[in-house]
Design an enzyme around this catalytic site. Structure first.
Site, PDB file in Angstrom:
ATOM      1  N   ASN A  42       0.832  -1.212   0.000  1.00  0.00           N
ATOM      2  CA  ASN A  42       0.000   0.000   0.000  1.00  0.00           C
ATOM      3  C   ASN A  42       0.866   1.262   0.000  1.00  0.00           C
ATOM      4  O   ASN A  42       0.576   2.244  -0.702  1.00  0.00           O
ATOM      5  CB  ASN A  42      -0.910   0.044   1.235  1.00  0.00           C
ATOM      6  CG  ASN A  42      -1.900  -1.104   1.268  1.00  0.00           C
ATOM      7  OD1 ASN A  42      -2.186  -1.702   0.243  1.00  0.00           O
ATOM      8  ND2 ASN A  42      -2.412  -1.416   2.458  1.00  0.00           N
ATOM      9  N   THR A 211      -0.136   9.955  13.961  1.00  0.00           N
ATOM     10  CA  THR A 211      -1.499  10.132  13.450  1.00  0.00           C
ATOM     11  C   THR A 211      -2.476   9.841  14.583  1.00  0.00           C
ATOM     12  O   THR A 211      -2.269   8.925  15.390  1.00  0.00           O
ATOM     13  CB  THR A 211      -1.770   9.220  12.233  1.00  0.00           C
ATOM     14  OG1 THR A 211      -1.456   7.869  12.570  1.00  0.00           O
ATOM     15  CG2 THR A 211      -0.931   9.646  11.042  1.00  0.00           C
ATOM     16  N   ASP A 215      -8.606  13.075  15.254  1.00  0.00           N
ATOM     17  CA  ASP A 215      -7.964  14.315  15.713  1.00  0.00           C
ATOM     18  C   ASP A 215      -6.815  14.752  14.815  1.00  0.00           C
ATOM     19  O   ASP A 215      -6.058  15.664  15.166  1.00  0.00           O
ATOM     20  CB  ASP A 215      -7.470  14.151  17.158  1.00  0.00           C
ATOM     21  CG  ASP A 215      -8.641  14.080  18.127  1.00  0.00           C
ATOM     22  OD1 ASP A 215      -9.700  14.676  17.813  1.00  0.00           O
ATOM     23  OD2 ASP A 215      -8.512  13.408  19.167  1.00  0.00           O
ATOM     24  N   ASP A 243      -1.632   3.998   5.455  1.00  0.00           N
ATOM     25  CA  ASP A 243      -0.579   3.761   4.457  1.00  0.00           C
ATOM     26  C   ASP A 243      -0.576   4.869   3.408  1.00  0.00           C
ATOM     27  O   ASP A 243       0.486   5.276   2.925  1.00  0.00           O
ATOM     28  CB  ASP A 243      -0.797   2.405   3.769  1.00  0.00           C
ATOM     29  CG  ASP A 243      -0.763   1.257   4.767  1.00  0.00           C
ATOM     30  OD1 ASP A 243      -0.018   1.352   5.759  1.00  0.00           O
ATOM     31  OD2 ASP A 243      -1.497   0.273   4.559  1.00  0.00           O
ATOM     32  N   GLY A 278     -11.381  -1.070  -0.185  1.00  0.00           N
ATOM     33  CA  GLY A 278     -10.145  -1.748  -0.564  1.00  0.00           C
ATOM     34  C   GLY A 278      -8.898  -1.044  -0.079  1.00  0.00           C
ATOM     35  O   GLY A 278      -8.971   0.042   0.525  1.00  0.00           O
TER      36      GLY A 278
HETATM   37  O1  RIB Z   1      -2.696  -1.132   6.536  1.00  0.00           O
HETATM   38  C1  RIB Z   1      -3.638  -1.907   5.848  1.00  0.00           C
HETATM   39  C2  RIB Z   1      -3.060  -3.226   5.486  1.00  0.00           C
HETATM   40  O2  RIB Z   1      -2.764  -3.940   6.670  1.00  0.00           O
HETATM   41  C3  RIB Z   1      -3.998  -4.133   4.707  1.00  0.00           C
HETATM   42  O3  RIB Z   1      -3.928  -3.937   3.315  1.00  0.00           O
HETATM   43  C4  RIB Z   1      -3.596  -5.516   5.172  1.00  0.00           C
HETATM   44  O4  RIB Z   1      -2.981  -6.285   4.187  1.00  0.00           O
HETATM   45  C5  RIB Z   1      -2.691  -5.305   6.375  1.00  0.00           C
HETATM   46  O5  RIB Z   1      -1.391  -5.571   6.096  1.00  0.00           O
END
Ligand code: RIB
EC number: 2.7.1.15
Length: 298
Positions: A42, A211, A215, A243, A278
């Site tokens: 991500n 984070t 807030d 992420d 997603g």
């Molecule tokens: O931060 C989100 C992610 O955490 C998800 O996509 C999942 O795979 C976990 O690793």
């Protein structure tokens, strides 16, 4: 300067539920979808969508081809992604009607890193390059030590927090991006300001982004403290919001943006991610984030 993200790649099996299950409960889910995810993947996709060329290093297992594909589709360099026998990293994610989630993680291929593989990857990087890490792969301590020896800038998202981090020399980290829970786990403090003070005492050279959910976020470096609120959206799925924030904030550093602008960009990008289902699929392109910015709304 090159950017390397050494991290996890997961297949996320996402179940839409009325409410997150409690112990002993059985509940029929409303739907199941499979998404590409993993904190590592991500964050690479977020960097790429923010316009930063990034190398992803990691291991996929059987059935992990979509993870490689999504990297290629988004322009992530896949030279250091290998496929190995055995199960792929994956998760079972419940998402409730308010977009809140809970995640059950199976490490699979993400836990098969070897020191030889780490050395092979790092051979292609040098002083001044950036390495981004999370805590979903094994050999994290070894990667940190080798990257530090090479004088790379090490950025750590200590998520999910577990005992493996105790074997890592966190004094080698240049920038932490963590949430309040991880902040508590690292410092023993619950109040955001106390977490920041303690991080400074423990790791005086490190910059930190904390984070804070609804807030917003707060950043601390040697010049001071900067705060940012959130952009309110209807939450569909919070997966990968953190992420997205991480990738976008790092992109702002690489692009040389002022801290406050970087925090705002990251907050806006993560708000858009929250409004979509997603993990990698929810991460916006930079053009979408900037467009929302000029519209003055999300
Ligand atoms: O931060 C989100 C992610 O955490 C998800 O996509 C999942 O795979 C976990 O690793």
């Amino acid at each position: 300067m090159k950017v390397l993200n050494f991290g996890s790649l997961n297949l996320d099996y996402v179940y839409q539920v009325e409410s997150i299950l409690i112990p002993g409960e059985t509940q029929a889910s409303k739907s199941r979808q499979t998404f590409c995810g993993g904190k590592g993947l991500n964050q690479s996709i977020a960097l790429a969508k923010a316009g930063i060329p990034v190398y992803h290093a990691g291991l996929i297992g059987e059935g992990g081809e979509p993870l490689l594909e999504v990297c290629k589709e988004n322009g992530v360099n896949t030279e250091f992604i290998r496929q190995i026998p055995g199960p792929c990293g994956h998760t079972v994610i419940q998402v409730d009607e308010n977009g809140q989630n809970c995640i059950l993680l199976f490490g699979g291929s993400n836990r098969s890193m070897t020191k030889e593989f780490v050395d092979t990857v790092l051979d292609s990087f040098e002083e001044g390059d950036i390495i981004l890490l999370q805590n979903e792969i094994n050999e994290l301590g070894y990667i940190i030590d080798r990257a530090y020896e090479k004088h790379m800038m090490i950025i750590l998202n200590p998520s999910p927090f577990d005992n493996a981090l105790e074997n890592c020399d966190l004094s080698k980290i240049s920038l932490f991006l963590m949430n309040e829970i991880e902040g508590f786990q690292i410092t023993g403090e619950k109040e955001p300001d106390k977490i920041l003070t303690k991080v400074k005492a423990l790791y005086p050279k490190a910059k930190v982004v904390l984070t804070l959910g609804g807030d917003g976020s707060v950043y601390q470096d040697e010049t001071g403290i900067y705060r940012q609120g959130i952009f309110k959206v209807k939450a569909v799925d919070t997966t990968a919001a953190g992420d997205t924030f991480t990738g976008y904030f790092i992109s702002s550093i690489i692009d040389g943006l002022p801290v406050q602008d970087g925090l705002e960009l990251a907050a806006k990008a993560s708000a858009i991610a929250v409004s979509r289902p997603g993990a990698t699929a929810s991460i916006p392109l930079r053009s979408e984030v900037v467009k929302e910015k000029s519209n003055g709304k999300i």
